[in-house]
Enzyme design. Structure first.
Site, PDB file in Angstrom:
ATOM      1  N   TYR A  73       2.899 -18.273  -5.282  1.00 36.01           N
ATOM      2  CA  TYR A  73       2.748 -17.519  -4.027  1.00 36.01           C
ATOM      3  C   TYR A  73       1.572 -17.983  -3.180  1.00 36.01           C
ATOM      4  O   TYR A  73       1.089 -17.244  -2.320  1.00 36.01           O
ATOM      5  CB  TYR A  73       2.650 -16.014  -4.319  1.00 36.01           C
ATOM      6  CG  TYR A  73       3.880 -15.505  -5.016  1.00 36.01           C
ATOM      7  CD1 TYR A  73       5.117 -15.534  -4.372  1.00 36.01           C
ATOM      8  CD2 TYR A  73       3.821 -15.037  -6.321  1.00 36.01           C
ATOM      9  CE1 TYR A  73       6.264 -15.107  -5.018  1.00 36.01           C
ATOM     10  CE2 TYR A  73       4.971 -14.598  -6.974  1.00 36.01           C
ATOM     11  CZ  TYR A  73       6.187 -14.647  -6.320  1.00 36.01           C
ATOM     12  OH  TYR A  73       7.313 -14.218  -6.952  1.00 36.01           O
ATOM     13  N   GLY A 109       4.485   0.133   9.027  1.00 40.70           N
ATOM     14  CA  GLY A 109       5.463   0.120   7.940  1.00 40.70           C
ATOM     15  C   GLY A 109       6.901   0.259   8.427  1.00 40.70           C
ATOM     16  O   GLY A 109       7.830   0.205   7.646  1.00 40.70           O
ATOM     17  N   ASP A 161       8.644  -1.781  10.640  1.00 35.42           N
ATOM     18  CA  ASP A 161       8.321  -3.040  11.306  1.00 35.42           C
ATOM     19  C   ASP A 161       8.943  -3.257  12.691  1.00 35.42           C
ATOM     20  O   ASP A 161       8.267  -3.682  13.604  1.00 35.42           O
ATOM     21  CB  ASP A 161       8.707  -4.217  10.402  1.00 35.42           C
ATOM     22  CG  ASP A 161       8.108  -4.089   9.007  1.00 35.42           C
ATOM     23  OD1 ASP A 161       7.599  -3.012   8.675  1.00 35.42           O
ATOM     24  OD2 ASP A 161       8.163  -5.069   8.248  1.00 35.42           O
ATOM     25  N   TYR A 185      17.630  -2.562   9.893  1.00 40.07           N
ATOM     26  CA  TYR A 185      16.265  -2.315   9.429  1.00 40.07           C
ATOM     27  C   TYR A 185      15.714  -0.971   9.910  1.00 40.07           C
ATOM     28  O   TYR A 185      16.233   0.064   9.530  1.00 40.07           O
ATOM     29  CB  TYR A 185      15.428  -3.492   9.928  1.00 40.07           C
ATOM     30  CG  TYR A 185      14.316  -3.953   9.019  1.00 40.07           C
ATOM     31  CD1 TYR A 185      14.368  -3.791   7.654  1.00 40.07           C
ATOM     32  CD2 TYR A 185      13.184  -4.597   9.547  1.00 40.07           C
ATOM     33  CE1 TYR A 185      13.327  -4.248   6.842  1.00 40.07           C
ATOM     34  CE2 TYR A 185      12.153  -5.053   8.748  1.00 40.07           C
ATOM     35  CZ  TYR A 185      12.230  -4.868   7.403  1.00 40.07           C
ATOM     36  OH  TYR A 185      11.204  -5.326   6.617  1.00 40.07           O
ATOM     37  N   TRP A 186      14.727  -0.933  10.810  1.00 34.16           N
ATOM     38  CA  TRP A 186      14.155   0.347  11.256  1.00 34.16           C
ATOM     39  C   TRP A 186      14.745   0.769  12.610  1.00 34.16           C
ATOM     40  O   TRP A 186      14.177   1.604  13.304  1.00 34.16           O
ATOM     41  CB  TRP A 186      12.631   0.246  11.346  1.00 34.16           C
ATOM     42  CG  TRP A 186      11.989   0.126  10.002  1.00 34.16           C
ATOM     43  CD1 TRP A 186      11.634  -1.025   9.358  1.00 34.16           C
ATOM     44  CD2 TRP A 186      11.622   1.193   9.103  1.00 34.16           C
ATOM     45  NE1 TRP A 186      11.076  -0.746   8.118  1.00 34.16           N
ATOM     46  CE2 TRP A 186      11.063   0.603   7.949  1.00 34.16           C
ATOM     47  CE3 TRP A 186      11.735   2.591   9.149  1.00 34.16           C
ATOM     48  CZ2 TRP A 186      10.591   1.359   6.857  1.00 34.16           C
ATOM     49  CZ3 TRP A 186      11.261   3.338   8.064  1.00 34.16           C
ATOM     50  CH2 TRP A 186      10.708   2.719   6.936  1.00 34.16           C
ATOM     51  N   GLN A 231      -1.842  -0.061   6.195  1.00 34.58           N
ATOM     52  CA  GLN A 231      -0.531   0.596   6.271  1.00 34.58           C
ATOM     53  C   GLN A 231      -0.755   2.108   6.292  1.00 34.58           C
ATOM     54  O   GLN A 231      -1.886   2.545   6.034  1.00 34.58           O
ATOM     55  CB  GLN A 231       0.322   0.194   5.053  1.00 34.58           C
ATOM     56  CG  GLN A 231       1.632  -0.444   5.426  1.00 34.58           C
ATOM     57  CD  GLN A 231       2.486  -0.831   4.237  1.00 34.58           C
ATOM     58  OE1 GLN A 231       2.124  -0.636   3.086  1.00 34.58           O
ATOM     59  NE2 GLN A 231       3.651  -1.389   4.524  1.00 34.58           N
ATOM     60  N   LEU A 235       0.798  -1.237   0.000  1.00 34.37           N
ATOM     61  CA  LEU A 235       0.000   0.000   0.000  1.00 34.37           C
ATOM     62  C   LEU A 235       0.831   1.286   0.000  1.00 34.37           C
ATOM     63  O   LEU A 235       0.738   2.085  -0.925  1.00 34.37           O
ATOM     64  CB  LEU A 235      -0.960  -0.035   1.202  1.00 34.37           C
ATOM     65  CG  LEU A 235      -1.819   1.189   1.472  1.00 34.37           C
ATOM     66  CD1 LEU A 235      -2.639   1.568   0.254  1.00 34.37           C
ATOM     67  CD2 LEU A 235      -2.764   0.937   2.661  1.00 34.37           C
ATOM     68  N   TRP A 236       1.626   1.500   1.044  1.00 33.28           N
ATOM     69  CA  TRP A 236       2.300   2.812   1.026  1.00 33.28           C
ATOM     70  C   TRP A 236       3.434   2.843   0.025  1.00 33.28           C
ATOM     71  O   TRP A 236       3.768   3.881  -0.515  1.00 33.28           O
ATOM     72  CB  TRP A 236       2.642   3.317   2.424  1.00 33.28           C
ATOM     73  CG  TRP A 236       3.804   2.765   3.196  1.00 33.28           C
ATOM     74  CD1 TRP A 236       4.357   1.544   3.083  1.00 33.28           C
ATOM     75  CD2 TRP A 236       4.543   3.465   4.224  1.00 33.28           C
ATOM     76  NE1 TRP A 236       5.375   1.407   4.002  1.00 33.28           N
ATOM     77  CE2 TRP A 236       5.510   2.567   4.708  1.00 33.28           C
ATOM     78  CE3 TRP A 236       4.472   4.734   4.792  1.00 33.28           C
ATOM     79  CZ2 TRP A 236       6.412   2.907   5.733  1.00 33.28           C
ATOM     80  CZ3 TRP A 236       5.359   5.074   5.798  1.00 33.28           C
ATOM     81  CH2 TRP A 236       6.313   4.172   6.263  1.00 33.28           C
ATOM     82  N   ASP A 237       3.993   1.662  -0.300  1.00 31.83           N
ATOM     83  CA  ASP A 237       5.014   1.628  -1.365  1.00 31.83           C
ATOM     84  C   ASP A 237       4.430   2.176  -2.667  1.00 31.83           C
ATOM     85  O   ASP A 237       5.040   3.023  -3.326  1.00 31.83           O
ATOM     86  CB  ASP A 237       5.507   0.195  -1.614  1.00 31.83           C
ATOM     87  CG  ASP A 237       6.252  -0.386  -0.427  1.00 31.83           C
ATOM     88  OD1 ASP A 237       5.608  -0.632   0.605  1.00 31.83           O
ATOM     89  OD2 ASP A 237       7.471  -0.599  -0.524  1.00 31.83           O
ATOM     90  N   GLU A 261      17.327  -0.513  -0.357  1.00 35.88           N
ATOM     91  CA  GLU A 261      16.111  -0.440   0.463  1.00 35.88           C
ATOM     92  C   GLU A 261      16.336   0.568   1.611  1.00 35.88           C
ATOM     93  O   GLU A 261      15.488   1.383   1.917  1.00 35.88           O
ATOM     94  CB  GLU A 261      15.806  -1.836   1.013  1.00 35.88           C
ATOM     95  CG  GLU A 261      14.483  -1.943   1.737  1.00 35.88           C
ATOM     96  CD  GLU A 261      14.231  -3.357   2.280  1.00 35.88           C
ATOM     97  OE1 GLU A 261      15.118  -4.227   2.142  1.00 35.88           O
ATOM     98  OE2 GLU A 261      13.148  -3.574   2.836  1.00 35.88           O
TER      99      GLU A 261
HETATM  100  C1  GLC Z   1       9.055  -3.825   4.687  1.00 37.82           C
HETATM  101  C2  GLC Z   1       8.932  -2.385   5.175  1.00 37.82           C
HETATM  102  C3  GLC Z   1       7.565  -1.831   4.832  1.00 37.82           C
HETATM  103  C4  GLC Z   1       7.339  -1.953   3.336  1.00 37.82           C
HETATM  104  C5  GLC Z   1       7.524  -3.411   2.875  1.00 37.82           C
HETATM  105  C6  GLC Z   1       7.515  -3.535   1.368  1.00 37.82           C
HETATM  106  O1  GLC Z   1       8.169  -4.643   5.352  1.00 37.82           O
HETATM  107  O2  GLC Z   1       9.177  -2.318   6.539  1.00 37.82           O
HETATM  108  O3  GLC Z   1       7.447  -0.493   5.217  1.00 37.82           O
HETATM  109  O4  GLC Z   1       6.091  -1.501   2.978  1.00 37.82           O
HETATM  110  O5  GLC Z   1       8.767  -3.882   3.320  1.00 37.82           O
HETATM  111  O6  GLC Z   1       8.498  -2.728   0.820  1.00 37.82           O
END
Ligand code: GLC
Length: 455
Positions: free
Chosen positions: A94, A179, A181, A379-380, A120, A48-50, A423
């Protein structure tokens, strides 16, 4: 004599510009002209937010394709208005991913695609308006009109489902909804609560290392750049419990590991609400009640997340209303929300200037450098992410901090020039981390290149 094997200089093409290279990444990750995967190796579905960030970049190179990116997200909308964070690729390869979520367990899920059962951050209205900005007045009107019903339903769902006490702040039930994570506030919350018995046993029997070897993400990315195995097990377990409740919020609220009013999510919602008002104004429509008054409440409620002592905003526990005072770059996102005072904005900017907070060599780490959680590769919990930078840059401009915005823009572009469209990046060395050819890094680099502060 001339060396016949030497390349003829006239035939050598100049190296691609950043924009050309970024456009190439988006073209490679395009799936049938319908949507763009975040990264071919690790993320083979639509997120979604991607897709919102991708559309914001794509609008500069192919505006019709940018519209399609958004419309294809709406395929996944549930009948209650929810937009899921993932729409699965329907190839047989998948089936396991689709089965892990089993969206069909809910009567509200769409018939023709399978999706996740959580959402998201609501970047949709922003992406719609950014596309609208590049259209003629009549095209813009038609574009907004075409997405209006879905967008209203989505924002109404955010409030009816996720703000049951009408507090103004919406709650999230899984860190994947945010998002970011493994962001420290959520992970601290996880470790404070009792983990399921089977996970504690795995931990006691020292089996985490063995399980780690079977992780799918480990095939593409070194594990020290990802989640801890214990945390991923807890998140998968939480997801299984949500599935068992068929993603029904009334059942989930009864008993759930995570019920958090996340700062980043709510800051993004405030900005999205402003963009929704922009769309309503263009269409000369009134926002339905009670949505309109609920939206106002969110701007006021954000102030409850401010902590005077540390001069920062935090996420909050939905039940106890305790602030989750762990460092995260989310603390800067009220700049993007745009609803805070100039005085508060200045306090946040001082965190960007401080190299023990969010001001190391490369722009905006995901966790403050001086925090006990800071790990530059994980990561985050430390790395720099392009989407967060992009939002903060946007906020800085709106509060008049043009020099800061311009410096962050230059650093972001330097980063992709040095390390490609990773990424995420080590905020100290700028090294690329995670998977490569990541779509939102490429898309937002295009947008930053075209942005005003860079000319
Ligand atoms: C990871 C990120 C998330 C993103 C997803 C797909 O899970 O943390 O924000 O939307 O990857 O890129």
């Amino acid at each position: 004599m001339q060396d016949s094997t030497a390349p003829d200089e006239d035939l050598l093409l100049p190296p691609p510009t950043i924009e050309q290279a970024a456009a190439e990444v988006l073209a490679t990750n395009d799936r049938g002209g319908l949507y763009t995967v975040p990264g071919a190796k690790l993320y083979p579905h639509q997120w979604l937010w991607d897709s919102c960030f991708i559309a914001i970049g794509l609008r500069h190179i192919d505006i019709e394709r940018a519209k399609t990116e958004i419309l294809s997200l709406l395929r996944g909308q549930w009948s209650n208005g929810m937009l899921p964070n993932i729409i699965f690729n329907d190839s047989r390869a998948y089936a396991t991913d689709r089965n892990a979520w089993r969206s069909w367990a809910s009567p509200l899920s769409p018939d023709h695609v399978s999706t996740s059962g959580i959402t998201q951050p609501p970047m949709l209205a922003e992406a719609i308006v950014r596309i609208g900005e590049l259209l003629s007045a009549s095209e813009r009107h038609a574009w907004y009109k075409s997405v209006w019903p879905a967008l209203i339903a989505y924002h109404e769902w955010l409030y009816t489902d996720r703000d049951p006490h009408k507090e103004g702040l919406v709650l999230q039930i899984h860190p994947w909804e945010v998002g970011m994570d493994n962001t420290p506030p959520w992970m601290a919350y996880l470790h404070e609560h009792q983990l399921p018995f089977w996970i504690r046993s795995v931990q006691k029997l020292k089996l985490l290392g063995v399980i780690g070897m079977f992780r799918r993400d480990a095939q593409t990315v070194p594990l020290d750049e990802r989640f801890e195995t214990l945390e991923i097990l807890a998140l998968l377990d939480t997801q299984r419990r949500l599935r068992r409740k068929a993603y029904d919020i009334s059942k989930i609220m009864d008993h759930s590991l995570f019920l958090i009013e996340d700062l980043a999510f709510n800051a993004i919602l405030i900005r999205a609400n402003q963009q929704l008002r922009t769309i309503a104004k263009t269409l000369d429509r009134k926002l339905p009640e009670p949505l309109a008054s609920h939206m106002k409440l969110t701007e006021e409620a954000l102030e409850q997340l401010w902590d005077d002592y540390s001069s920062q905003y935090y996420s909050r526990d939905f039940i106890s209303h305790k602030l989750l005072k762990e460092s995260s770059v989310a603390t800067l996102l009220p700049l993007y929300a745009g609803s805070i005072s100039q005085e508060r904005a200045a306090k946040l900017v001082s965190l960007i200037e401080n190299d023990q907070a969010f001001g190391p060599a490369f722009p905006l780490p995901s966790t403050a450098v001086g925090s006990k959680w800071f790990q530059p590769m994980r990561y985050w919990q430390g790395p720099t992410w392009m989407n967060i930078n992009w939002m903060v840059i946007d906020g800085l401009k709106r509060y008049g901090f043009h020099e800061h915005a311009s410096a962050l823009t230059d650093l972001s572009l330097e980063l992709v020039e040095k390390s490609g469209f990773a990424e995420y990046f080590d905020p100290i060395t700028g090294e690329p981390l995670g998977t490569d050819n990541f779509s939102w890094t490429a898309a937002l680099a295009i947008d930053l290149l075209r942005s005003d502060s860079h000319d």
